[in-house]
Enzyme design. Structure first.
Site, PDB file in Angstrom:
ATOM      1  N   PHE A  55       0.814  -1.212   0.000  1.00 43.68           N
ATOM      2  CA  PHE A  55       0.000   0.000   0.000  1.00 43.68           C
ATOM      3  C   PHE A  55       0.851   1.267   0.000  1.00 43.68           C
ATOM      4  CE2 PHE A  55      -3.220  -2.988   1.630  1.00 43.68           C
ATOM      5  CZ  PHE A  55      -4.217  -2.712   0.709  1.00 43.68           C
ATOM      6  N   GLU A  59     -11.648 -12.345  12.023  1.00 47.54           N
ATOM      7  CA  GLU A  59     -12.230 -12.628  10.715  1.00 47.54           C
ATOM      8  C   GLU A  59     -12.069 -14.097  10.326  1.00 47.54           C
ATOM      9  OE1 GLU A  59     -12.227  -8.210   8.738  1.00 47.54           O
ATOM     10  OE2 GLU A  59     -10.376  -9.335   8.549  1.00 47.54           O
TER      11      GLU A  59
END
Lengths: 422, 422
Positions: A13, A170
């Site tokens: 990123f 998650e």
């Protein structure tokens, strides 16, 4: 004036966002070096591990992402040595000289000195690891189905996730959902609903980076999916049989590590102050102390804001990458560099099929609304229009059919003579 | 009457189609055993090798394909021993007894006694092999881009496909298209259009199973994509440097094997007459000579029709699987079994982005129309509605953008300490 050469290590990123800023400026010639040929959308990596998405849906070739930038070239390779004095980076590709350097090689998972645990509890930072976790999870159900010994069957149907941060939550939520819904009708001998999923967290609560309220919500959502959440529990050993927590021992065929990260090993070559984990302390403009031509951005940086270190999240890395790039351009133009300040637009974690927790400033969302927000934000930031489209189709499909689109057990060996069941 | 147990070895086109026929009949209990947890749509495997499709798009979990059949269970495992006298199949899963057996374990590629060539020239029969070929092709371009020695660069940009059947033609066509179109703007130092693609065929013409006219068309289409087609050329050696053809030697970093297949090694245990390749000669009703309770179907069978052996194509396997299943049911009901007769609905091969050759009876189609027909037929037969949808989206996208959706170089090692550039 000849164009200055800017070398970017890493196209995560931070690196990718920096490259995009620099690609608009003819004052620089940019080289992007990465060990992989693709940029990985890490926030959705757990979906690959849980057979919800295919690797290609969350990864885009760096080369095509940057092919329109005439001043940018992309190289595949591992940076092995940074020579700050020579202004060169060395590796199997040879040497690359730079005028300005951006180090953005990120972080990997860490076993806190217990590297031998990796065999039994893979971490989740790369596509290869995600595929390996997927293989183990799917294989555990297959082996349970053909097992006749009930004790062994139980171990195959026990899944342990170590670490209660967003990734651990998650993963555990997805495992709960798979056993309750996706696999319900697919097996004959076993009932997948008898699967045990346990999430182990050393701290007092899961999602420590969130508010206590959000943390409690996530806990309830996980428990609704049948996930056992064991907080204040420290893992003391992981082996082929399962997980030890002091005197206790939990038999499990599948263990996943989501407990810790460590910064890129290149940090050691930056000769800069670092914290206990090894994250480098940079100047307020993200440059390396004593080296105004070198910048560091992303997960490998320790940056304190309002007295607290910033978390290792994608938005932090994106904003740091962009600011570092602008500061390089400012330095070339002889202007003053700017100080980095993270603009927090919130954080979220998803739990199973349609629940999530989201925090934006002082606002908190839970349940389906938060899940929709999570979906929107992740798909919006997913790089490449085609990937976005695919992920939407996959999710709409999975939502309607309780399906998992990528349930493949892929082996490591490709050769005929090695192609045995493993 | 108690239900009879039917064991199906292999869930390829033959086994899966047989399972579907048997799933409708309560007179049988069906067990499907496969080494993989997915059914693979082999005709599109070359698209995975060429980064056009993702593995999950051409593979569906056998379990979910058959989950609605109450009388069917699916087991993961490799059949290692068939005991015809005991009516049992043995393997790492233990023993499976049967009343009726269908052997449909297919074929794999063959190096005609030169297994040592496999390291340098992978074949294309499994998803792992497809991913390995994809890795090699993409890696060759990456290494060419960072290479400074022009001789070495040339070897990285030389791709050799051995074998001019449909798979070889499809691979060579896709390689030509990638170099001409997909990669055109992605590299800085190299010009992908300077890539050399060579298709080597030992026989006098490519696509020997097609008419001479179709073969000539395919040749012209390949040449338009810059592919060199070397017919009547026999490969005498493959090593890390390239391919030897007698006195000649072609330097190439990437070689793909599409030259030959051999039937499943289980054939040796069937104690039946076989041809030189090892394909088993079955009775006209597909049962094994001397064993009316055992049937064999698909690529491992030698079945002569009108004096010619049937080719190893998906439609043949599908039709044989269905007839074998019906014959098992007939035998259980005490009826007479039927003779197999292949209904030929045509054959086709695609060349690059929008060209193909197709033959249906005496009709022949070429160019774009044939390509559309190819697309339609392949997507129609692709198993699972979701996969069909995905492949359509991928192709529409690729067609518009000259793109390749799955350009990932995935490593074999998943562990941190093994994660080095390889």
């Amino acid at each position: 004036m000849a164009a200055k050469s800017v070398l970017i290590l890493g196209a995560g990123f931070a690196g990718l966002n920096a490259a995009r800023v620099l690609g608009k400026d003819s004052a620089v010639e940019v080289t992007v070096l990465d060990r992989r040929n693709y940029h990985l959308f890490q926030p959705l990596l757990y979906q690959v591990a849980m057979a919800g998405l295919s690797p290609a849906e969350i990864a885009s070739p760096i080369r095509s992402l940057l092919s329109k930038q005439k001043n940018t070239r992309v190289l595949l390779g591992t940076a092995e040595e940074i020579s700050l004095s020579e202004k060169k980076v060395k590796g199997p590709f040879g040497e690359l000289a730079y005028d300005y350097l951006l180090v953005a090689t990120g972080a990997q998972h860490s076993y806190f000195g217990h590297e031998e645990w990796e065999d039994y509890a893979p971490g989740l930072k790369t596509l290869e690891q995600a595929t390996e976790i997927r293989r183990r999870v799917l294989m555990a159900y297959e082996l349970a189905e053909r097992e006749t010994d009930p004790e062994k069957q139980k171990a195959f149907l026990t899944f342990v996730v170590i670490g209660g941060g967003p990734t651990g939550v998650e993963l555990a939520g997805a495992l709960g959902e798979i056993s309750r819904h996706t696999f319900r009708k697919d097996f004959r001998r076993i009932d997948p609903r008898r699967t045990r999923v346990v999430l182990i967290e050393a701290g007092a609560r899961i999602l420590a980076g969130f508010s206590a309220e959000s943390s409690a919500h996530a806990l309830r959502d996980l428990e609704k999916l049948g996930v056992g959440v064991w907080t204040s529990t420290r893992v003391t050993k992981v082996n082929a049989e399962g997980v030890a927590m002091g005197e206790e021992f939990l038999k499990a065929a599948t263990v996943i590590w989501a407990a810790g990260v460590q910064p890129s090993s290149l940090n050691a070559q930056l000769a800069a102050p670092a914290d206990k984990q090894g994250r480098v302390k940079v100047q307020p403009d993200l440059s390396l102390p004593g080296h105004p031509e070198v910048f560091v951005a992303g997960d490998q940086v320790l940056y304190e804001q309002d007295g607290k270190p910033l978390p290792g999240l994608a938005p932090v890395a994106m904003q740091q990458g962009r600011l570092a790039a602008h500061n390089i351009l400012r330095r070339i133009r002889g202007e003053e560099t700017q100080i980095f300040r993270y603009v927090d637009r919130g954080q979220m974690a998803t739990i199973g099929r349609s629940r999530a927790v989201a925090e934006v400033g002082r606002l908190r969302f839970y349940g389906f609304l938060a899940w929709l927000a999570w979906l929107f934000v992740h798909i919006y930031y997913l790089i490449g229009f085609k990937n976005r489209l695919f992920v939407i189709v996959q999710w709409v499909w999975a939502y309607m059919a309780y399906g998992r689109g990528a349930r493949l057990i892929v082996h490591k060996a490709w050769k005929l003579r090695e192609d045995r069941e493993k």
